[in-house]
Design an enzyme around this catalytic site. Structure first.
Site, PDB file in Angstrom:
ATOM      1  N   CYS A   2      46.357  -6.400 -97.080  1.00 46.86           N
ATOM      2  CA  CYS A   2      45.850  -5.813 -95.930  1.00 46.86           C
ATOM      3  C   CYS A   2      45.692  -7.262 -95.292  1.00 46.86           C
ATOM      4  O   CYS A   2      45.872  -8.023 -94.940  1.00 46.86           O
ATOM      5  CB  CYS A   2      44.147  -5.784 -96.430  1.00 46.86           C
ATOM      6  SG  CYS A   2      43.413  -5.092 -95.052  1.00 46.86           S
ATOM      7  N   GLU A 107      48.206  -0.437 -92.222  1.00 46.45           N
ATOM      8  CA  GLU A 107      49.434  -0.595 -93.083  1.00 46.45           C
ATOM      9  C   GLU A 107      50.720  -0.580 -92.687  1.00 46.45           C
ATOM     10  O   GLU A 107      50.867   0.995 -92.134  1.00 46.45           O
ATOM     11  CB  GLU A 107      49.152   0.516 -94.722  1.00 46.45           C
ATOM     12  CG  GLU A 107      47.905  -0.282 -95.112  1.00 46.45           C
ATOM     13  CD  GLU A 107      47.874  -1.495 -95.930  1.00 46.45           C
ATOM     14  OE1 GLU A 107      49.339  -2.073 -95.863  1.00 46.45           O
ATOM     15  OE2 GLU A 107      47.278  -2.005 -96.867  1.00 46.45           O
TER      16      GLU A 107
END
Length: 234
Positions: A2, A107
């Site tokens: 992340c 993402e």
């Protein structure tokens, strides 16, 4: 991994989320539509008396034993599978845990050589609390307080986008995660299994690739190629 997330919360929203009513000396809250490492974010942790507090911490962990801050760029995430044993994280995992609220995260999915960014959030748009660790580092000056986000395997719904996702702590487990006396086995059980959502996700513009772009429009569905045909999945 992340590497970007959003955080745009008011004090009243933080109070409702964590039942915290104290305000730091500097009450200004950063607004991050495209939050990136080295930037500051609000986090919930417990003070020496065991009460919850909101603190402003910098993303990118600097362990207390580090010689300098350059290590932080490599420690923005910690894997749930090894966070209890890795030298960079194990001390903080025992006693310095926190929750970092996120309105969503980004993402990048790679298919056919192309990378398409996606914005992922909860289906009901409520903030999610990411399991995190914090550290205090000091050398010839004021302490630098930093954090890292814990990641785990992706849920089945999100695995088509990326194989990892943030480790989400549900509200009924906040106390367990924040309590410095919680056993390692109990902590690991909270972060090993991915939070299943439900989630909402959609492709966004590649403007998110630049940290200089920090405006609400980067969260909007993109008319660029969507690798999964899911401009608004929810």
């Amino acid at each position: 991994m992340c590497g970007r997330f959003t955080q745009q919360l008011s004090w009243s929203e933080l109070h409702a989320l964590y039942s915290v009513f104290t305000i730091p000396q500097d009450p200004a809250l950063p607004v991050r539509y495209n939050g990136a490492p080295t930037q500051e974010f609000a986090a919930c942790r417990v003070d020496d008396s065991g009460s919850r507090e909101i603190s402003i911490l910098r993303w990118g962990l600097v362990p207390f034993w580090a010689k300098d801050t350059s290590i932080s760029s490599r420690l923005i995430n910690a894997r749930a599978e090894s966070v209890h044993s890795k030298p960079s994280f194990r001390n903080a995992f025992r006693t310095r845990r926190c929750l970092v609220p996120a309105n969503g995260w980004f993402e990048w999915s790679s298919v056919g050589g192309a990378k398409q960014p996606y914005f992922i959030s909860s289906e009901n748009a409520r903030p999610l609390s990411v399991a995190a660790l914090w550290e205090s580092w000091e050398k010839e000056g004021e302490p630098l307080e930093t954090f890292t986000l814990i990641t785990t395997q992706a849920s089945p719904d999100l695995s088509k986008i990326h194989r990892r996702q943030p480790a989400i702590i549900e509200p009924n487990n906040y106390d367990l995660w924040l309590d410095p006396n919680t056993s390692s086995s109990s902590l690991q059980s909270l972060i090993q299994e991915p939070y299943l959502g439900p989630y909402r996700y959609h492709a966004v513009s590649r403007k998110v690739n630049s940290v200089r772009n920090n405006s609400p429009d980067i969260l909007e569905p993109s008319d660029e190629v969507d690798l999964f045909g899911a401009f608004d999945r929810g």
